[in-house]
Scaffold this motif. Structure first.
Motif, short mmCIF file in Angstrom:
data_model
loop_
_atom_site.label_atom_id
_atom_site.label_comp_id
_atom_site.label_asym_id
_atom_site.label_seq_id
_atom_site.Cartn_x
_atom_site.Cartn_y
_atom_site.Cartn_z
N LEU A 39 -49.88 -28.97 -48.49
CA LEU A 39 -48.64 -29.59 -48.05
C LEU A 39 -48.72 -29.81 -46.55
O LEU A 39 -49.03 -28.90 -45.79
CB LEU A 39 -47.44 -28.70 -48.39
CG LEU A 39 -47.26 -28.38 -49.87
CD1 LEU A 39 -46.14 -27.37 -50.04
CD2 LEU A 39 -46.95 -29.65 -50.64
N ALA A 40 -48.45 -31.02 -46.12
CA ALA A 40 -48.50 -31.34 -44.70
C ALA A 40 -47.26 -30.79 -44.01
O ALA A 40 -46.17 -30.81 -44.54
CB ALA A 40 -48.57 -32.86 -44.51
N ASN A 41 -47.47 -30.27 -42.80
CA ASN A 41 -46.37 -29.78 -41.99
C ASN A 41 -45.92 -30.95 -41.11
O ASN A 41 -46.52 -31.24 -40.10
CB ASN A 41 -46.84 -28.59 -41.14
CG ASN A 41 -45.69 -27.97 -40.40
OD1 ASN A 41 -44.53 -28.33 -40.59
ND2 ASN A 41 -46.02 -27.04 -39.52
N TRP A 42 -44.89 -31.62 -41.50
CA TRP A 42 -44.45 -32.86 -40.87
C TRP A 42 -43.36 -32.56 -39.85
O TRP A 42 -42.30 -32.07 -40.19
CB TRP A 42 -43.92 -33.81 -41.94
CG TRP A 42 -43.61 -35.16 -41.42
CD1 TRP A 42 -42.38 -35.62 -41.04
CD2 TRP A 42 -44.50 -36.23 -41.20
NE1 TRP A 42 -42.47 -36.91 -40.60
CE2 TRP A 42 -43.77 -37.31 -40.69
CE3 TRP A 42 -45.86 -36.38 -41.36
CZ2 TRP A 42 -44.35 -38.52 -40.35
CZ3 TRP A 42 -46.43 -37.58 -41.04
CH2 TRP A 42 -45.68 -38.65 -40.54
N ASN A 43 -43.64 -32.84 -38.57
CA ASN A 43 -42.67 -32.65 -37.51
C ASN A 43 -42.05 -34.01 -37.21
O ASN A 43 -42.59 -34.80 -36.43
CB ASN A 43 -43.35 -32.06 -36.28
CG ASN A 43 -42.38 -31.69 -35.19
OD1 ASN A 43 -41.27 -32.23 -35.10
ND2 ASN A 43 -42.79 -30.77 -34.33
N THR A 44 -40.92 -34.30 -37.81
CA THR A 44 -40.28 -35.62 -37.69
C THR A 44 -39.93 -35.93 -36.24
O THR A 44 -40.14 -37.05 -35.78
CB THR A 44 -39.02 -35.69 -38.57
OG1 THR A 44 -39.40 -35.38 -39.90
CG2 THR A 44 -38.40 -37.06 -38.54
N ALA A 45 -39.39 -34.96 -35.51
CA ALA A 45 -39.00 -35.20 -34.11
C ALA A 45 -40.21 -35.58 -33.27
O ALA A 45 -40.11 -36.44 -32.38
CB ALA A 45 -38.31 -33.96 -33.55
N ALA A 46 -41.36 -34.96 -33.53
CA ALA A 46 -42.57 -35.28 -32.76
C ALA A 46 -43.04 -36.70 -33.04
O ALA A 46 -43.38 -37.45 -32.12
CB ALA A 46 -43.67 -34.28 -33.07
N PHE A 47 -43.05 -37.09 -34.30
CA PHE A 47 -43.53 -38.43 -34.63
C PHE A 47 -42.52 -39.52 -34.29
O PHE A 47 -42.87 -40.68 -34.18
CB PHE A 47 -43.96 -38.52 -36.09
CG PHE A 47 -45.34 -37.97 -36.33
CD1 PHE A 47 -46.47 -38.72 -36.07
CD2 PHE A 47 -45.51 -36.67 -36.79
CE1 PHE A 47 -47.73 -38.21 -36.27
CE2 PHE A 47 -46.77 -36.15 -36.99
CZ PHE A 47 -47.89 -36.92 -36.73
N ASP A 48 -41.25 -39.14 -34.08
CA ASP A 48 -40.24 -40.11 -33.67
C ASP A 48 -40.13 -40.25 -32.15
O ASP A 48 -39.41 -41.12 -31.66
CB ASP A 48 -38.87 -39.73 -34.23
CG ASP A 48 -38.78 -39.97 -35.73
OD1 ASP A 48 -39.62 -40.72 -36.27
OD2 ASP A 48 -37.87 -39.40 -36.36
N ALA A 49 -40.82 -39.38 -31.39
CA ALA A 49 -40.73 -39.40 -29.93
C ALA A 49 -41.23 -40.73 -29.37
O ALA A 49 -42.25 -41.26 -29.80
CB ALA A 49 -41.53 -38.25 -29.33
N LYS A 50 -40.48 -41.27 -28.41
CA LYS A 50 -40.81 -42.58 -27.81
C LYS A 50 -41.60 -42.45 -26.52
O LYS A 50 -42.17 -43.42 -26.04
CB LYS A 50 -39.53 -43.37 -27.54
CG LYS A 50 -38.68 -43.59 -28.78
CD LYS A 50 -39.39 -44.42 -29.81
CE LYS A 50 -38.50 -44.63 -31.04
NZ LYS A 50 -39.26 -44.91 -32.22
#
Length: 162
Positions: A39-50
């Motif tokens: 299972l991937a540990n998905w950090n949504t805030a990190a990948f949404d950072a601009k």
């Protein structure tokens, strides 16, 4: 002489085989011998950072400091921005994460690799770049230090519909 039908072995039917397979699979699962899905540990805030500052905040890391111990690889000029080969590497001990960042992409974080001491921190991938931009290789150390290297990659044909 006629053969005795009790002496002739019967063929195993598909139904018998499935029943036995289900029984074996059940026993293996009960014993914990079946593999579990990754299972991937998905950090949504990190990948949404601009931008890089927002990314470091989302990851709980400090401000990055430039270092000669971290290297970034990539072409000087990428003819097609939809497949740009880039890499990040460091030989420093105690690295916990390696990041590849594209400064002018809609999402600055292109790749995140969690590292243990058993893994050589040397990663390569292909990224999509919409325009010429700085590419960063970032190493987050176990002691909280954040080190980076950067390289400008010029894109002649944008990867985002250009």
């Amino acid at each position: 002489m006629t053969p005795n039908l009790k002496e002739i072995p019967t063929m195993q039917t598909r139904r018998d085989m499935l029943a036995r397979s289900a029984t074996v699979a059940g026993l293996m699962a009960a014993a914990g011998l079946l593999p579990t899905p990754a299972l991937a540990n998905w950090n949504t805030a990190a990948f949404d950072a601009k931008n890089i500052a927002d990314l470091m905040k989302a990851l709980g890391a400090g401000a990055p400091v430039e270092s000669k111990d971290v290297t970034v690889s990539g072409p000087d000029i990428a003819e097609n921005g939809s497949v740009v080969p880039v890499g990040a590497a460091t030989a420093l001990p105690g690295v916990k994460r390696v990041l590849i960042l594209i400064e002018k992409n809609p999402s600055v974080l292109a790749a995140l690799f969690d590292v243990t001491d058993a893994v050589e921190a040397n990663f390569s991938t292909r990224v999509k770049m919409g325009q010429s931009s700085n590419v960063y290789a970032v190493a987050i150390m176990g002691d909280g230090k954040v080190l980076f290297a950067q390289k400008e990659v010029k894109v002649t044909l944008g990867g985002c519909g250009g």
